[in-house]
Design an enzyme around this catalytic site. Structure first.
Site: not given
Ligand code: FDA
Length: 391
Positions: A176, A180, A259, A290, A314, A362, A364
């Site tokens: 969608r 607004r 990506r 942005r 970015e 993905y 949040d």
């Molecule tokens: P996350 O990726 O944070 O943590 C995974 C960890 O595992 C990393 O530290 C990594 O180094 C580690 N790891 C991976 N492989 C490994 C290995 N082999 N050995 C050891 N360690 C390893 N959310 C929101 O609510 N509002 C927002 O505005 C945004 N904005 C946003 C922007 C962008 C660009 C992104 C990419 C994401 C967001 N998010 C967001 C989402 C937010 O980043 C997301 O919810 C959290 O990072 C999720 O947490 P995780 O612990 O799942 O993964």
């Protein structure tokens, strides 16, 4: 030498929520490993050395949720400011408010339509295609909001995000496009929204601050020269794994596509560059999608300098294996691959896959935290003889 009851791979919000619950609720000894040199995963932030302004290293992070239990939980570790996110977009050198609202429409058409007039106009422009017959993203976009608004605000921005012309993108990429018919341009509709008063890293460190939680940084779970690695510990101790699911199985079912983003930071010798935290660039001739200006996330911080500011441009592109994976692409091939990996996952006893990378979704922040809380309650707590479910 290894006396942990639980190993958590990854110190992002998912891993830290698990670690915190296991230590505080069940008294378990938890070892958290992360291959990066800092905790917190993608939510990590740091003070820029030159200006002291808090920078979100992996892209802007805005906290918002409507889930009461998650809001209660996160408030144990930090308090929140009353920041409300708003985004603007630059199209042909004119700035419009987003998401598309009555203000955007009236500015774009040079008009003073009321809500019903604007609704009727957009409905007539959207009549060019049917949503259900749309063969690609472009046709779907036009079917949803009409050609003029689609071409101004969606077409080129989407092309930059995906490095692909929208006529070549599947219609499902957008479900969608919210319009607004009021002047409300708050970005999120959630009940709760704000930024951590002392910053993200303080919040994340507070979650890990427990005598039973040990965090080891710079440890890759697949590096067999380290004592804590997949081969050495799987089957010995329960594991919560939040790294990439395809990597865990050594890409046996192929690579899932992501990506990534490239960021370009710059300190400018002025107090304010754009007057707001996020400015999108809607047009194709500007290579970035942005610009973030971090001082505007914390207007309450009096200590920020008034003669310097830090901005971050970015850029979006497809990730290779060496890049940070940010957004799942989710092609039909990816969906098949994910199903195959889920099958392999069932064979891994006492390894629990979670988080953004572990589920190829993905999430949040509030979703990552919420799903960690439910994994803890439904799987880990019963495994260790603790209470189960919503008790
Ligand atoms: P996350 O990726 O944070 O943590 C995974 C960890 O595992 C990393 O530290 C990594 O180094 C580690 N790891 C991976 N492989 C490994 C290995 N082999 N050995 C050891 N360690 C390893 N959310 C929101 O609510 N509002 C927002 O505005 C945004 N904005 C946003 C922007 C962008 C660009 C992104 C990419 C994401 C967001 N998010 C967001 C989402 C937010 O980043 C997301 O919810 C959290 O990072 C999720 O947490 P995780 O612990 O799942 O993964």
């Amino acid at each position: 030498q290894m006396n942990a009851d639980l190993i958590v791979v990854g110190s992002g919000f998912f891993g830290l929520t698990i670690a915190e619950r296991a230590a505080n609720e069940l008294g378990l000894k938890v070892l958290v490993v992360d291959r990066r040199d800092h905790i917190g995963g993608n939510a990590y932030s740091e003070a820029d050395p030159e200006t002291g302004i808090e920078v979100h290293r992996y892209g802007a992070h805005l906290f918002h949720t409507s889930v009461e239990s998650v809001w209660q939980y996160v408030n144990r570790f930090t308090s929140f400011t009353n920041y409300q996110h708003k985004v603007y977009t630059n199209h042909k050198g004119v700035v419009y408010p987003l998401p598309i609202n009555l203000g955007t429409i009236n500015q774009f058409f040079g008009a003073a339509y009321g809500p019903d007039e604007a609704r009727a106009l957009i409905a007539s422009q959207a009549g060019e295609f049917n949503v259900s017959d749309a063969r690609n993203l472009e046709e779907k976009g036009i079917a949803l909001i009409g050609r003029p608004l689609y071409e101004a605000f969606i077409r080129d921005y989407t092309a930059k995000q995906w490095q692909t012309d929208p006529t070549e993108l599947p219609a499902e990429v957008i479900s969608r496009l919210p319009v607004r018919y009021t002047y409300d341009n708050r970005y999120f509709n959630d009940t709760y929204e704000g930024l951590p008063v002392k910053g993200y890293t303080n919040w994340l460190e507070n979650m890990a601050d427990h005598p039973n939680i040990e965090v080891k940084l710079g440890v890759d779970f697949f590096d067999e020269s380290q004592p804590i690695n997949k081969k050495a510990v799987v089957g010995q101790v329960p594991i919560v794994y939040t790294g990439a699911i395809d990597r865990y199985f050594d890409y046996a079912e192929g690579e899932l596509s992501w990506r990534t983003l490239d960021f370009e930071r710059e300190v400018l010798p002025i107090g304010d560059f754009q007057g707001t935290s996020v400015m999108n660039y809607a047009d194709r001739d500007v290579p970035y999608t942005r610009i973030h200006e971090f001082r505007h996330f914390h207007p309450e911080r009096r200590e920020y300098p008034t003669d310097k500011t830090i901005i971050m441009r970015e850029f979006s592109r497809f990730a290779t294996r060496e890049d940070e994976p940010y957004y799942p692409v989710n092609t039909p091939g990816d969906r098949d691959g994910l199903l195959a990996y889920r099958g392999l996952q069932d064979g891994e006893k006492n390894v629990f896959f979670g988080g953004r990378l572990g589920t190829y979704k993905y999430l949040d922040m509030h979703m990552a935290i919420g799903s960690a809380l439910s994994m803890f309650r439904n799987k880990l707590s019963p495994l260790f003889g603790g209470p189960e479910g919503d008790g």
